[in-house]
Write an enzyme that holds these catalytic residues in place. Structure first.
Site, PDB file in Angstrom:
ATOM      1  CB  CYS A  88      58.092 -58.794  21.405  1.00 17.38           C
ATOM      2  SG  CYS A  88      58.933 -57.757  20.200  1.00 17.38           S
TER       3      CYS A  88
ATOM      4  NE  ARG B 262      53.777 -58.106  25.648  1.00 19.38           N
ATOM      5  CZ  ARG B 262      53.870 -57.227  26.631  1.00 19.38           C
ATOM      6  NH1 ARG B 262      52.818 -56.996  27.382  1.00 19.38           N
ATOM      7  NH2 ARG B 262      54.975 -56.587  26.877  1.00 19.38           N
TER       8      ARG B 262
ATOM      9  CD1 TRP C 261      54.386 -53.661  16.642  1.00 24.29           C
ATOM     10  CD2 TRP C 261      56.292 -52.683  17.266  1.00 24.29           C
ATOM     11  NE1 TRP C 261      54.336 -52.335  16.249  1.00 24.29           N
ATOM     12  CE2 TRP C 261      55.496 -51.717  16.623  1.00 24.29           C
ATOM     13  CE3 TRP C 261      57.548 -52.290  17.742  1.00 24.29           C
ATOM     14  CZ2 TRP C 261      55.897 -50.403  16.456  1.00 24.29           C
ATOM     15  CZ3 TRP C 261      57.954 -50.985  17.568  1.00 24.29           C
ATOM     16  CH2 TRP C 261      57.134 -50.049  16.930  1.00 24.29           C
TER      17      TRP C 261
ATOM     18  CG  ASN D 296      59.054 -57.399  25.291  1.00 24.59           C
ATOM     19  OD1 ASN D 296      59.071 -56.564  24.393  1.00 24.59           O
ATOM     20  ND2 ASN D 296      58.301 -57.275  26.362  1.00 24.59           N
ATOM     21  N   GLY D 297      62.061 -56.150  24.065  1.00 25.51           N
ATOM     22  CA  GLY D 297      62.821 -54.969  24.496  1.00 25.51           C
ATOM     23  C   GLY D 297      63.786 -54.542  23.413  1.00 25.51           C
TER      24      GLY D 297
ATOM     25  CD  GLU E 139      41.476 -41.588  23.273  1.00 24.85           C
ATOM     26  OE1 GLU E 139      42.615 -41.130  23.088  1.00 24.85           O
ATOM     27  OE2 GLU E 139      41.245 -42.815  23.274  1.00 24.85           O
TER      28      GLU E 139
ATOM     29  CE  LYS F 115      40.964 -45.705  21.140  1.00 23.84           C
ATOM     30  NZ  LYS F 115      41.917 -44.972  21.790  1.00 23.84           N
TER      31      LYS F 115
ATOM     32  CD  GLU G  59      44.435 -46.138  18.686  1.00 19.63           C
ATOM     33  OE1 GLU G  59      45.603 -46.508  18.795  1.00 19.63           O
ATOM     34  OE2 GLU G  59      43.745 -45.794  19.669  1.00 19.63           O
TER      35      GLU G  59
ATOM     36  CG  HIS H 160      44.185 -18.956  12.913  1.00 22.16           C
ATOM     37  ND1 HIS H 160      44.391 -17.608  12.716  1.00 22.16           N
ATOM     38  CD2 HIS H 160      43.309 -19.066  13.930  1.00 22.16           C
ATOM     39  CE1 HIS H 160      43.676 -16.923  13.601  1.00 22.16           C
ATOM     40  NE2 HIS H 160      43.007 -17.785  14.345  1.00 22.16           N
TER      41      HIS H 160
ATOM     42  CE  LYS I 100      46.015 -52.422  25.684  1.00 21.87           C
ATOM     43  NZ  LYS I 100      44.909 -51.558  25.272  1.00 21.87           N
TER      44      LYS I 100
HETATM   45  O1  M6R Z   1      50.067 -48.243  28.289  1.00 24.39           O
HETATM   46  P1  M6R Z   1      50.013 -46.741  28.115  1.00 24.39           P
HETATM   47  O2  M6R Z   1      48.742 -46.160  28.658  1.00 24.39           O
HETATM   48  O3  M6R Z   1      51.225 -46.053  28.673  1.00 24.39           O
HETATM   49  O4  M6R Z   1      50.010 -46.519  26.565  1.00 24.39           O
HETATM   50  C1  M6R Z   1      50.033 -45.213  26.050  1.00 24.39           C
HETATM   51  C2  M6R Z   1      49.780 -45.205  24.566  1.00 24.39           C
HETATM   52  O5  M6R Z   1      50.714 -45.982  23.894  1.00 24.39           O
HETATM   53  C3  M6R Z   1      48.375 -45.728  24.219  1.00 24.39           C
HETATM   54  O6  M6R Z   1      47.380 -44.996  24.885  1.00 24.39           O
HETATM   55  C4  M6R Z   1      48.163 -45.624  22.710  1.00 24.39           C
HETATM   56  O7  M6R Z   1      48.048 -44.296  22.314  1.00 24.39           O
HETATM   57  C5  M6R Z   1      46.971 -46.451  22.249  1.00 24.39           C
HETATM   58  N1  M6R Z   1      47.205 -46.867  20.901  1.00 24.39           N
HETATM   59  C6  M6R Z   1      45.702 -45.706  22.280  1.00 24.39           C
HETATM   60  O8  M6R Z   1      44.613 -46.469  21.876  1.00 24.39           O
END
Ligand code: M6R
Length: 591
Positions: free
Chosen positions: A2, A27, A75, A99-100, A467, A471, A474, A490, A586
């Site tokens: 958050c 966030r 969030w 936040n937390g 990756e 991408k 997400e 398989h 984020k």
């Molecule tokens: O801040 P971090 O690099 O530790 O975050 C790790 C993942 O949460 C972050 O890479 C996540 O997978 C993103 N959504 C990727 O775009």
């Protein structure tokens, strides 16, 4: 997960709070709220949806006059995203944003209910608020200091007390900074929220309690005043804005050559500055999401080039698993934010076992940056889009440099000097790829209607596939999977049908032919093949994009932008909220 901001000074706080929330919206963005105060009158306005919805609501209200306030973008963790659960929460004389996660909230709540406290929301935050309220007898520092002894979990709190004209804050395992302005001071989850107002800030350590007025900031630890160092941020206002780009994600992809140059400049002419991991016998690379996928590329390079035994693990698994540290081991933590809860826990587990840690981090003020035994900073600058792009690219480049240094130290790399010279050209090679962005916009148009997509490759190419697939899913919400190319038959090959996009990444000379055979297998089942390669001689099935062929160490860096641009343009075609994909945030500061 958050975002929180707070203001105290001579102005009405509305503008600062809304501005700050907009900068922190990445966030968390399912609900938001503000609390402002005038003497003992506290006005709370909350809303589900975006900050723009909150702004609209606030603009329709008669706001009390005020010079102090707190605000929050959420969030959801405890309880769905509705107005009741949105922050701020108020119990007795205490109003709070958080936040937390308070892990013992249920236990505490049961006790407080027995004491007669009536809870309105399902949140752990309201419980924390009630605990502070219970201890509040007119001294905020005492109340917060006593309350946090009872709280388990992570928190960054911004707190108002009905009968005090000051703002209070405390943090543990969740980010919070104190901004220092002229006759006004601020709290914020990160610098982006305050950079328009000040570049001066104070970092809080765990359980330091801070009291802010417009004139003064006083920090306490265990009830006693302590001195703190004032830091100056290098962030610029432009860093926190989109400029002429439609989305932060595209802006951040297009910044890749500049940030790569910045990161390479630090090391490439001065490899003595690069950490030498060659004395270690075993490396554990631990991270989450994209950071883990960067680590998977690192593992391939460290094993192939530096001959060091290496494993990768998801931080949320590693932290609870039995790990047998029977060799001289280094744990490498990779995290853009440096605040990912599971990665922090994995780091602390290694420390408890007396194991060395090395962190690859972007945010210099973060928990991981501060606690890891050694840290390598990527120089990505602020990354605002929720999906990581430029930071991931730099994490990959950092592993290239680490592997090169280790291989050189072990006298395993005879072309060391040539590779260093070649690396200096990397930002230019990258620019060339990015100049072709319209090519990938074309792919976005072609695949916008696809239900599924697959990414296939072997070895380091497979790590890149993971990756690419993340991408795409997400930001564009296209279901996609990454497979080691040989594994598809398989089982998963049964999902290949007419027109399904399959992205093949083929850069590794040793196994190129093998991947090509797998490509032909899926093409025979009518998949549409998009090949991204460094070899112009590879067959073009439906589409082929060829990047410069460079050393194995840095080759993955050139494959990154096409994968990111394909995700971006597919989401653009689908008309989605690219910088803030649904359900995401984020930095994942909760388990
Ligand atoms: O801040 P971090 O690099 O530790 O975050 C790790 C993942 O949460 C972050 O890479 C996540 O997978 C993103 N959504 C990727 O775009």
């Amino acid at each position: 997960m958050c975002g929180i901001v707070g203001y105290v000074g001579e102005q009405h706080p509305k503008e600062f709070l809304l501005d700050g929330l907009k900068k922190l919206e990445y966030r968390g963005y399912d609900s938001s709220g503000i609390a402002i105060k005038n003497n003992d009158n506290i006005q709370i306005i909350k809303c589900t949806g975006k900050i723009s919805d909150l702004e609209e609501k606030i603009n329709k209200e008669n706001l009390i006059s005020s010079k102090i306030g707190i605000a929050h973008t959420r969030w959801a963790t405890h309880g769905e995203a509705n107005e009741t659960n949105a922050h701020p929460h108020k119990v007795g004389k205490v109003t709070l944003v958080h936040n937390g996660i308070i892990e013992n909230a249920t236990d505490l709540k049961n006790k407080l209910v027995n004491d007669g406290v009536v809870f309105r929301s399902e949140t752990d935050t309201e419980v924390a608020c009630a605990v502070i309220s219970k201890y509040y007898k007119g001294n905020p520092i005492e109340a917060i200091t006593e309350a946090i002894q009872l709280l388990k979990g992570s928190y960054a709190f911004g707190v108002l007390f009905e009968d005090q004209d000051k703002l209070y804050a405390v943090r543990k395992d969740s980010p919070l900074i104190i901004g220092l302005g002229k006759k006004e001071n601020y709290i914020a989850s990160d610098i982006a929220a305050i950079i328009k107002y000040t570049d001066q800030y104070i970092l809080l350590n765990d359980d330091e309690v801070v009291e802010l007025s417009g004139e003064n900031v006083t920090v306490y630890k265990d009830g006693k005043k302590i001195k703190k160092e004032i830091q100056t941020s290098t962030m610029t206002i432009e860093d926190a804005n989109k400029g002429n780009y439609k989305h932060f994600m595209l802006k951040e992809i297009m910044e890749e050559p500049i940030v790569l140059q910045r990161t390479l400049n630090k090391y490439i002419n001065n490899m003595d500055q690069m950490v030498d991991i060659s004395p270690y016998e075993e490396i554990h690379i631990v991270a989450c999401g994209s950071a883990l996928y960067a680590g998977m590329i690192g593992k391939c390079l460290l094993e192939e080039k530096a001959n060091i035994k290496c494993m990768t693990d998801v931080a949320s698994e590693y932290r609870y698993k039995k790990i047998i540290y029977d060799r001289k081991t280094l744990v490498i933590l990779v995290s853009q934010s440096g605040e990912t809860a599971d990665t922090i826990a994995a780091m602390r587990k290694a420390h408890e076992e007396g194991i060395d840690t090395l962190a690859i981090v972007n945010v210099k003020t973060s928990t991981i940056a501060r606690e890891a035994k050694q840290t390598l900073f990527i120089e990505a600058g602020p990354e605002i889009a929720v999906a990581t792009t430029k930071a991931y690219l730099l994490q990959v480049a950092m592993f290239s440099l680490i592997a090169l240094k280790a291989a050189h130290s072990k006298k395993l790399e005879k072309n060391y000097k040539e590779i260093i010279e070649e690396a200096k050209q990397l930002p230019d090679y990258l620019r060339k790829v990015l100049n072709d962005k319209d090519v990938f916009a074309g792919i976005g148009k072609e695949i916008k209607g696809a239900r599924d997509a697959f990414y296939i490759g072997r070895g380091v190419d497979y790590a890149m596939c993971e990756e690419g697939s993340l991408k795409l899913k997400e930001v564009s919400y296209t279901h996609s999977d990454a497979y080691q190319a040989g594994e598809l038959k398989h089982g998963t090959i049964s999902l290949i049908e007419d027109g399904v996009p399959v992205f093949a990444i083929i850069t590794d000379d040793k196994i190129k032919d093998k991947t090509e055979s797998n490509v032909i297998e899926v093409e025979s089942r009518k998949a549409k093949i998009y090949t991204i390669t460094n070899d112009a001689s590879i067959m073009n099935h439906h589409f082929k994009y060829v990047v410069e062929k460079i050393s194995d160490y840095f080759q993955p860096v050139l494959i990154v932008p096409p994968l990111q641009l394909i995700g971006y343009y597919t989401a653009l075609e689908r008309g989605l909220d690219i910088d803030k994909p649904r359900n995401l945030a984020k930095s994942v500061t909760v388990e």
